[in-house]
Design a protein around this motif. Sequence first.
Motif, short mmCIF file in Angstrom:
data_model
loop_
_atom_site.label_atom_id
_atom_site.label_comp_id
_atom_site.label_asym_id
_atom_site.label_seq_id
_atom_site.Cartn_x
_atom_site.Cartn_y
_atom_site.Cartn_z
N CYS A 24 0.83 -1.20 0.00
CA CYS A 24 0.00 0.00 0.00
C CYS A 24 0.87 1.26 0.00
O CYS A 24 1.88 1.33 0.67
N PHE A 25 0.47 2.27 -0.79
CA PHE A 25 1.28 3.50 -0.85
C PHE A 25 1.39 4.14 0.52
O PHE A 25 2.41 4.72 0.86
N GLN A 26 0.32 4.04 1.28
CA GLN A 26 0.35 4.63 2.62
C GLN A 26 1.51 4.01 3.42
O GLN A 26 2.28 4.71 4.05
N THR A 27 1.63 2.70 3.34
CA THR A 27 2.70 2.00 4.05
C THR A 27 4.06 2.37 3.49
O THR A 27 5.00 2.68 4.24
N LEU A 28 4.16 2.38 2.15
CA LEU A 28 5.46 2.67 1.52
C LEU A 28 5.92 4.09 1.85
O LEU A 28 7.05 4.30 2.26
N TRP A 29 5.01 5.05 1.68
CA TRP A 29 5.42 6.44 1.90
C TRP A 29 5.68 6.71 3.38
O TRP A 29 6.61 7.42 3.72
N THR A 30 4.84 6.13 4.24
CA THR A 30 5.07 6.29 5.68
C THR A 30 6.44 5.74 6.05
O THR A 30 7.19 6.33 6.84
N ASP A 31 6.78 4.59 5.47
CA ASP A 31 8.08 3.97 5.71
C ASP A 31 9.22 4.94 5.38
O ASP A 31 10.16 5.11 6.16
N VAL A 32 9.10 5.59 4.21
CA VAL A 32 10.14 6.54 3.79
C VAL A 32 10.19 7.73 4.75
O VAL A 32 11.26 8.17 5.16
N PHE A 33 9.02 8.22 5.12
CA PHE A 33 8.97 9.37 6.03
C PHE A 33 9.56 9.02 7.40
O PHE A 33 10.26 9.82 8.00
N ILE A 34 9.28 7.80 7.86
CA ILE A 34 9.86 7.37 9.14
C ILE A 34 11.37 7.25 9.02
O ILE A 34 12.12 7.62 9.92
N TYR A 35 11.82 6.79 7.86
CA TYR A 35 13.26 6.66 7.67
C TYR A 35 13.94 8.04 7.70
O TYR A 35 15.00 8.20 8.31
N LYS A 60 16.45 20.28 13.89
CA LYS A 60 16.14 18.90 13.49
C LYS A 60 14.72 18.76 12.94
O LYS A 60 14.49 18.07 11.94
N LEU A 61 13.78 19.42 13.61
CA LEU A 61 12.40 19.30 13.14
C LEU A 61 12.23 19.97 11.79
O LEU A 61 11.54 19.45 10.90
N SER A 62 12.86 21.15 11.59
CA SER A 62 12.65 21.82 10.31
C SER A 62 13.31 21.04 9.18
O SER A 62 12.76 20.96 8.08
N ILE A 63 14.49 20.42 9.46
CA ILE A 63 15.11 19.61 8.41
C ILE A 63 14.20 18.42 8.06
O ILE A 63 13.95 18.11 6.90
N LEU A 71 12.56 17.89 4.40
CA LEU A 71 12.78 16.68 3.59
C LEU A 71 11.46 16.01 3.26
O LEU A 71 11.24 15.54 2.15
N TRP A 72 10.57 15.97 4.25
CA TRP A 72 9.24 15.39 4.00
C TRP A 72 8.56 16.13 2.84
O TRP A 72 8.02 15.51 1.94
N LEU A 73 8.61 17.46 2.92
CA LEU A 73 7.94 18.25 1.88
C LEU A 73 8.58 18.00 0.51
O LEU A 73 7.88 17.95 -0.51
N MET A 74 9.92 17.79 0.52
CA MET A 74 10.58 17.53 -0.75
C MET A 74 10.12 16.20 -1.34
O MET A 74 9.85 16.09 -2.53
#
Lengths: 470, 307
Positions: A108-119, A146-149, A153-156
């Motif tokens: 699922c894209f939700q799982t895939l994208w969440t995975d990347v965001f968690i990484y 740290k939070l803004s980076i 990155l998330w936004l990118m």
Amino acid sequence: MSEHQAKLYASRTNIFPRSVKGVFRNIKTAILVLAYGIYFLLPWLRWERENGPSQAVLFDLVGRKFYLFDLVVHPQDIFWLAGILIIFAYLLFFVTGLAGRVFCGYFCFQTLWTDVFIYIEYWVQGERPARIRLAKQNWNLEKIRKLSITHLLWLMVAFSTGMTFVLYWGDAPSLLVDFMRGEAPFAAYATAFFLTATTYVMAGIAREQVCTYMCPYSRFQSVMFDKDTLIVSYDALRGEAREGRHKLGAGCKTEEERAQQGYGDCIDCGYCVQVCPTGIDIRNGLQIQCVSCALCIDACNTIMDSMGWRRGLVGYTSEQAQKGKAKPRLIRPKVLGYASVLVLAIGLLVWSIRQQAPFDLSVSQVRQPIFVRLSDGRVQNSYEIKINNKMSRPIELSFSLQGLEGAELDMGAFEQIRLEPQQRLRLTGRVKMHPSGLARQNQSFVIVAAPQSAELPTLQYSSAFYAPKS
Amino acid sequence: MAEQLQNKAVQTTGHAWDGDLQEFNNPLPSWWLWAFYASVLFALVYWVLFPAWPIGSDYTKGLATATFKNDQGEEVTMGWNSRAAFIQEMQEGGDALKQKAYLQKVSAASYDEISRDPEMTAFAESLAKVVFADNCAACHGIGGTPPIVGLYPNLRDDDWLWGGTFGQIEHTISQGRIGFMPAFGKVLDTGQVDQLAHYVLGLSGHEVDPAKAKLGEVIFQGEEGGCHYCHTQSGKGLYSQGAANLTDAIWTVADVTGQNDLKDKVKLVSQVIDEGIQREMPGWSKRLSEIEIKLLTVYVHSLSGGE
């Protein structure tokens, strides 16, 4: 009233999944890399076409054509979409019936994208304890940095996701340039913005809330579960034994010691809970929040390996197997049923795509009026003839009748017609015939479109000729 | 459940009925509540921008506007409404502009060019179908075939009263036509009309009384009836007079084809001879634009294939 006021709304508790290594993590990573590779690179793949865009996959809405490698899909092929949807649905049913929420956990894209965001979160802010500490600490330079980076990155990633989606609907290189110059169509900006926003919110902020509260699939997949379906589960018999789980301590370190005291194999380390992206405790049994990502299996196996104990305290099993009934039964009537429908749907779709003629002919009788008398006593019926050249070269067609003795086909100036590549035309055909030659009032016959080049098939379309009782 | 309650594992709303009946509380996620507030906010913004609230016989117009050109070419700006937005879209929208450009192309092309170009023909036909339905179908019927034989000419058949070339059709549409045949009941007696009817029916191959037809021919071709002035000696008619071709199978006024009996056929034809014909088609040059008439010409021509 009780002393505590019941809250009607619950705020989300932040989840900080710990990273884990193992077989399932590797499988998930491999799928993730593959999916991202395809999604982000496909619009850039070039493809030679005699006529048409040089992009391998392009959904051309304005030109009403979908280009998929060597296949060109036209609007009249819309039922293929139905075929694809049926195939996806049955694939989901089949896999879910067999092995539970495999789609949720791995694809699922939700799982895939969440995975990347968690990484990303992990990469910027560190492991789970560091992230918890950062979240708790007061605002200072480190936290802001740290939070803004992280969010940047998330936004990118979110923007690349939205941007890439847009590139599927136009010529990727020129569309990207136009987009950056501010010259792309409004729809491109709106779509990119919308998908950037949803990706950022869903994968960065909402995460497991999507699976638990928003997603309909997660709910109806449980309908396809039965006692033989594979689920990620904690072996409570082994883990709890007689006296329940217990942390390692003096006198209960080895399996023998623990067995004597009645403790199970679960040392209550909490690793399986910490790695869970939905924040549940798998030891509480099958739960609606569980997306079957199997990371808790990896976590527990890591611990069991380090203890030198048998793996599989948390693992794939079925309710039947848990009750001690042999191995999970994979081949069941339900699974076979899903599989056969799936095979049938795929077969039909492939057959239909292979049947695609290089050009189309369709004929519909004009019914208002259905007939008219001519001055020489004959009766005339009119037909709307639609032809569509799907090829990348022109085609010369000539029309004739079959199965209507003594009838004349009048195509006006278009007895012979040249269709340019990818051209669609609508013509009027008039069939004239003396009613005395008709066996029946409503006689069916065939309009034939014969291409000049012999290698192309001759197309036929059956219609009816109507004449009043004379 | 009782155990769970005692362990306070499950939160209750605090309500209790009949002493021990309690309500579990499964709280909604709070973002759900925020989504609700967001939709309320959306509605507020919508009220400000678009027509929303009725006030007596009036309503709040909203800040959004739609601008278009009216029939006089003046620019009109009014509060947003779907009709104005539609007109604006038809005047400025990408597809509408494309249609306009193609219309220019068709309007610059000759009838001959249009009829040889399948794309232009199809385009003209689709636009003209609507114009025809709005203006012509009331008499000629949708599709060009009037429901009742005799009242209005059928545009689908290959018989033309005033000619079926592009030029003749265009002239008919823009200038209109007056179809007139004098009432011969005033100059011929019933017997003569009957003889004429037999002769006329015989022209198109109907079985008639040959003796009567013979007498009818004399009236038709002679000075007494003078029919041949308009219908010509061969009976094929004259476009310049709008006189019908009497030798073919098509009857535009008397529904001869609908009858089986000679007596009924003669009766219908006699009635026409007796009472004459007075039909009028108005000219459309004042009501329709030049291009509309051109499109209609192509359409009417295509209904039967024209001449």
